[in-house]
Write a protein that holds these residues in place. Sequence first.
Motif, PDB file in Angstrom:
ATOM      1  N   PRO A  37       0.823  -1.230   0.000  1.00  0.00           N
ATOM      2  CA  PRO A  37       0.000   0.000   0.000  1.00  0.00           C
ATOM      3  C   PRO A  37       0.849   1.269   0.000  1.00  0.00           C
ATOM      4  O   PRO A  37       0.621   2.194  -0.783  1.00  0.00           O
ATOM      5  N   TYR A  38       1.815   1.326   0.911  1.00  0.00           N
ATOM      6  CA  TYR A  38       2.662   2.504   1.075  1.00  0.00           C
ATOM      7  C   TYR A  38       3.831   2.136   1.990  1.00  0.00           C
ATOM      8  O   TYR A  38       3.927   0.965   2.405  1.00  0.00           O
ATOM      9  N   GLU A  39       4.666   3.095   2.297  1.00  0.00           N
ATOM     10  CA  GLU A  39       5.792   2.802   3.200  1.00  0.00           C
ATOM     11  C   GLU A  39       5.662   3.619   4.466  1.00  0.00           C
ATOM     12  O   GLU A  39       6.402   4.581   4.689  1.00  0.00           O
ATOM     13  N   ILE A  40       4.673   3.267   5.272  1.00  0.00           N
ATOM     14  CA  ILE A  40       4.466   3.903   6.570  1.00  0.00           C
ATOM     15  C   ILE A  40       4.302   2.797   7.601  1.00  0.00           C
ATOM     16  O   ILE A  40       3.665   1.782   7.325  1.00  0.00           O
ATOM     17  N   GLY A  41       4.856   3.014   8.803  1.00  0.00           N
ATOM     18  CA  GLY A  41       4.643   2.091   9.916  1.00  0.00           C
ATOM     19  C   GLY A  41       4.937   0.649   9.565  1.00  0.00           C
ATOM     20  O   GLY A  41       6.073   0.275   9.256  1.00  0.00           O
ATOM     21  N   TRP A  42       3.897  -0.175   9.600  1.00  0.00           N
ATOM     22  CA  TRP A  42       4.000  -1.621   9.349  1.00  0.00           C
ATOM     23  C   TRP A  42       4.792  -1.927   8.086  1.00  0.00           C
ATOM     24  O   TRP A  42       5.668  -2.782   8.065  1.00  0.00           O
ATOM     25  N   PHE A  43       4.490  -1.211   7.008  1.00  0.00           N
ATOM     26  CA  PHE A  43       5.100  -1.533   5.720  1.00  0.00           C
ATOM     27  C   PHE A  43       6.543  -1.023   5.608  1.00  0.00           C
ATOM     28  O   PHE A  43       7.263  -1.444   4.704  1.00  0.00           O
ATOM     29  N   THR A  44       6.956  -0.154   6.487  1.00  0.00           N
ATOM     30  CA  THR A  44       8.374   0.208   6.554  1.00  0.00           C
ATOM     31  C   THR A  44       9.195  -1.006   6.991  1.00  0.00           C
ATOM     32  O   THR A  44      10.248  -1.303   6.419  1.00  0.00           O
ATOM     33  N   ALA A  45       8.681  -1.696   8.001  1.00  0.00           N
ATOM     34  CA  ALA A  45       9.382  -2.883   8.487  1.00  0.00           C
ATOM     35  C   ALA A  45       9.291  -4.029   7.482  1.00  0.00           C
ATOM     36  O   ALA A  45      10.262  -4.774   7.292  1.00  0.00           O
ATOM     37  N   PHE A  46       8.125  -4.176   6.834  1.00  0.00           N
ATOM     38  CA  PHE A  46       7.980  -5.212   5.803  1.00  0.00           C
ATOM     39  C   PHE A  46       8.988  -4.988   4.681  1.00  0.00           C
ATOM     40  O   PHE A  46       9.665  -5.910   4.230  1.00  0.00           O
ATOM     41  N   HIS A  47       9.084  -3.740   4.232  1.00  0.00           N
ATOM     42  CA  HIS A  47      10.027  -3.361   3.173  1.00  0.00           C
ATOM     43  C   HIS A  47      11.453  -3.745   3.583  1.00  0.00           C
ATOM     44  O   HIS A  47      12.187  -4.374   2.802  1.00  0.00           O
ATOM     45  N   LYS A  48      11.829  -3.383   4.794  1.00  0.00           N
ATOM     46  CA  LYS A  48      13.186  -3.642   5.271  1.00  0.00           C
ATOM     47  C   LYS A  48      13.497  -5.141   5.284  1.00  0.00           C
ATOM     48  O   LYS A  48      14.559  -5.586   4.826  1.00  0.00           O
ATOM     49  N   GLY A  49      12.544  -5.921   5.818  1.00  0.00           N
ATOM     50  CA  GLY A  49      12.756  -7.369   5.898  1.00  0.00           C
ATOM     51  C   GLY A  49      12.869  -8.004   4.526  1.00  0.00           C
ATOM     52  O   GLY A  49      13.740  -8.857   4.293  1.00  0.00           O
ATOM     53  N   PHE A  50      11.975  -7.608   3.614  1.00  0.00           N
ATOM     54  CA  PHE A  50      12.011  -8.169   2.256  1.00  0.00           C
ATOM     55  C   PHE A  50      13.343  -7.850   1.589  1.00  0.00           C
ATOM     56  O   PHE A  50      13.973  -8.696   0.943  1.00  0.00           O
ATOM     57  N   LYS A 258       7.378  -0.565  28.243  1.00  0.00           N
ATOM     58  CA  LYS A 258       8.437  -0.195  29.190  1.00  0.00           C
ATOM     59  C   LYS A 258       7.923   0.787  30.238  1.00  0.00           C
ATOM     60  O   LYS A 258       8.355   0.766  31.392  1.00  0.00           O
ATOM     61  N   LYS A 259       7.006   1.677  29.821  1.00  0.00           N
ATOM     62  CA  LYS A 259       6.431   2.662  30.744  1.00  0.00           C
ATOM     63  C   LYS A 259       5.334   2.061  31.618  1.00  0.00           C
ATOM     64  O   LYS A 259       4.807   2.740  32.503  1.00  0.00           O
ATOM     65  N   GLY A 260       4.965   0.825  31.330  1.00  0.00           N
ATOM     66  CA  GLY A 260       3.938   0.159  32.122  1.00  0.00           C
ATOM     67  C   GLY A 260       2.526   0.434  31.660  1.00  0.00           C
ATOM     68  O   GLY A 260       1.566   0.079  32.350  1.00  0.00           O
ATOM     69  N   TYR A 261       2.371   1.041  30.475  1.00  0.00           N
ATOM     70  CA  TYR A 261       1.024   1.367  29.986  1.00  0.00           C
ATOM     71  C   TYR A 261       0.332   0.165  29.341  1.00  0.00           C
ATOM     72  O   TYR A 261      -0.894   0.108  29.317  1.00  0.00           O
ATOM     73  N   ILE A 262       1.101  -0.729  28.728  1.00  0.00           N
ATOM     74  CA  ILE A 262       0.532  -1.885  28.029  1.00  0.00           C
ATOM     75  C   ILE A 262       0.687  -3.128  28.902  1.00  0.00           C
ATOM     76  O   ILE A 262       1.744  -3.378  29.471  1.00  0.00           O
ATOM     77  N   ASP A 263      -0.401  -3.937  28.963  1.00  0.00           N
ATOM     78  CA  ASP A 263      -0.381  -5.148  29.772  1.00  0.00           C
ATOM     79  C   ASP A 263      -0.040  -6.391  28.959  1.00  0.00           C
ATOM     80  O   ASP A 263       0.631  -7.290  29.452  1.00  0.00           O
ATOM     81  N   TYR A 264      -0.547  -6.445  27.723  1.00  0.00           N
ATOM     82  CA  TYR A 264      -0.302  -7.626  26.882  1.00  0.00           C
ATOM     83  C   TYR A 264      -0.044  -7.197  25.440  1.00  0.00           C
ATOM     84  O   TYR A 264      -0.607  -6.212  24.963  1.00  0.00           O
ATOM     85  N   ILE A 265       0.802  -7.973  24.761  1.00  0.00           N
ATOM     86  CA  ILE A 265       1.105  -7.742  23.346  1.00  0.00           C
ATOM     87  C   ILE A 265       0.890  -9.041  22.579  1.00  0.00           C
ATOM     88  O   ILE A 265       1.417 -10.094  22.978  1.00  0.00           O
ATOM     89  N   LEU A 266       0.096  -8.958  21.520  1.00  0.00           N
ATOM     90  CA  LEU A 266       0.066 -10.063  20.554  1.00  0.00           C
ATOM     91  C   LEU A 266       1.121  -9.696  19.522  1.00  0.00           C
ATOM     92  O   LEU A 266       0.895  -8.863  18.649  1.00  0.00           O
ATOM     93  N   SER A 267       2.285 -10.314  19.637  1.00  0.00           N
ATOM     94  CA  SER A 267       3.425  -9.945  18.801  1.00  0.00           C
ATOM     95  C   SER A 267       3.323 -10.575  17.420  1.00  0.00           C
ATOM     96  O   SER A 267       3.209 -11.802  17.278  1.00  0.00           O
ATOM     97  N   LEU A 268       3.307  -9.715  16.410  1.00  0.00           N
ATOM     98  CA  LEU A 268       3.428 -10.182  15.016  1.00  0.00           C
ATOM     99  C   LEU A 268       4.317  -9.169  14.309  1.00  0.00           C
ATOM    100  O   LEU A 268       4.086  -7.978  14.356  1.00  0.00           O
ATOM    101  N   SER A 269       5.349  -9.681  13.677  1.00  0.00           N
ATOM    102  CA  SER A 269       6.397  -8.810  13.156  1.00  0.00           C
ATOM    103  C   SER A 269       6.314  -8.656  11.640  1.00  0.00           C
ATOM    104  O   SER A 269       6.501  -9.631  10.899  1.00  0.00           O
ATOM    105  N   PRO A 270       6.060  -7.439  11.151  1.00  0.00           N
ATOM    106  CA  PRO A 270       6.089  -7.232   9.698  1.00  0.00           C
ATOM    107  C   PRO A 270       7.474  -7.409   9.105  1.00  0.00           C
ATOM    108  O   PRO A 270       7.620  -7.756   7.925  1.00  0.00           O
ATOM    109  N   GLY A 271       8.515  -7.178   9.922  1.00  0.00           N
ATOM    110  CA  GLY A 271       9.872  -7.379   9.438  1.00  0.00           C
ATOM    111  C   GLY A 271      10.139  -8.854   9.148  1.00  0.00           C
ATOM    112  O   GLY A 271      10.657  -9.218   8.080  1.00  0.00           O
ATOM    113  N   LEU A 272       9.773  -9.718  10.109  1.00  0.00           N
ATOM    114  CA  LEU A 272       9.935 -11.158   9.900  1.00  0.00           C
ATOM    115  C   LEU A 272       9.030 -11.630   8.762  1.00  0.00           C
ATOM    116  O   LEU A 272       9.434 -12.470   7.943  1.00  0.00           O
TER     117      LEU A 272
END
Length: 339
Positions: A37-50, A258-272
């Motif tokens: 779609p574009y190279e912002i956020g998620w797709f920046t990492a996708f671009h880098k990994g590819f 790190k700041k303690g604001y988030i309790d859980y993360i469903l980790s999925l990596s656009p780079g990987l």
Amino acid sequence: MKKFGMTILVMFLVVLFVITAIGVAAEKTYTVGVVIPYEIGWFTAFHKGFEQIANKEGVKIVWQYHNYKADEETKAIQNLITMGVDAINLTAVTPSSAEYSCRLANEANIPIQITESGIAEGKGKPVADIDFNWFDVYRTVATSLRRDIPGELKVVWIQGFAGTPPVMQGIQGFMDTIKTLEGISLATDVQYGDYATAPSLNIIKTLVQSGLEFNVAIGACQEITEGIIQGLREENVDLDKVTIVTVNGGPMDVENVKKGYIDYILSLSPGLHGMICAQNLINYLKGREYQKKSYSPIVWCSKADWEEKLIPWFLDESWFPVVEEFARTGQYKPELRAK
């Protein structure tokens, strides 16, 4: 003697031809067209990994963009066909646009791999479909929340773009799952923050001001989760009384956990994911083992274990063996990372 000499000459020419043919094949440089779609956020990492995997394999890349518009996707595919690329990797706008793009590539005899869209029924067929299982992503969120948090759960959920494949599949996965669980429900309809902080901040502030009662907030990406956190803080909501979940694990999420604001993360990596897509398509081009249908890895992380389990967005060369194994077998084995 003359006949013997001729025989030797013919054999020499045959051997020379074979060696030359092997040499040409070995030296072939592939060019892959990649549509996102574009190279912002998620797709920046996708671009880098590819790009990292393509560089490792000596493959050239041509990038095209569609801004989540089907007509621009078609134009991007036509551009790549005109350029004569050896293969195409497509993140499509919709399942229907994916089918049409595949049809165009099929007619041009160019192998095409799709990702993150699914594909509608039709004549167009990809050689491979590498995606996240969005149904399973949100099924995992629902079951993990129910397992890890006691008591009645009233959920506010801000999603991305309404009507896009990952969003539709995710909603189906979550809703189907909570029907089978006790004590977990949506506090209001699914909201849409367009994968951006500002609209998500306004949504959560409006919900708080309306008096809606909820004790869980889910953001469908790091930008949405940032909006949720900002909005709750601006409305003076005690964050200890709201469990905040992010479906992402990007750099903004890392700072917030790190700041303690988030309790859980469903980790999925656009780079990987970008690495896997590149390796899989290149394996196809080079006649190696590859996956025709596969889902990139997801990992549920808590405040206590995220540093150990989270898959970063931006990865280094130590992940190459993990990627190679996944493209070959479809198995995620982080223990294979190079030391």
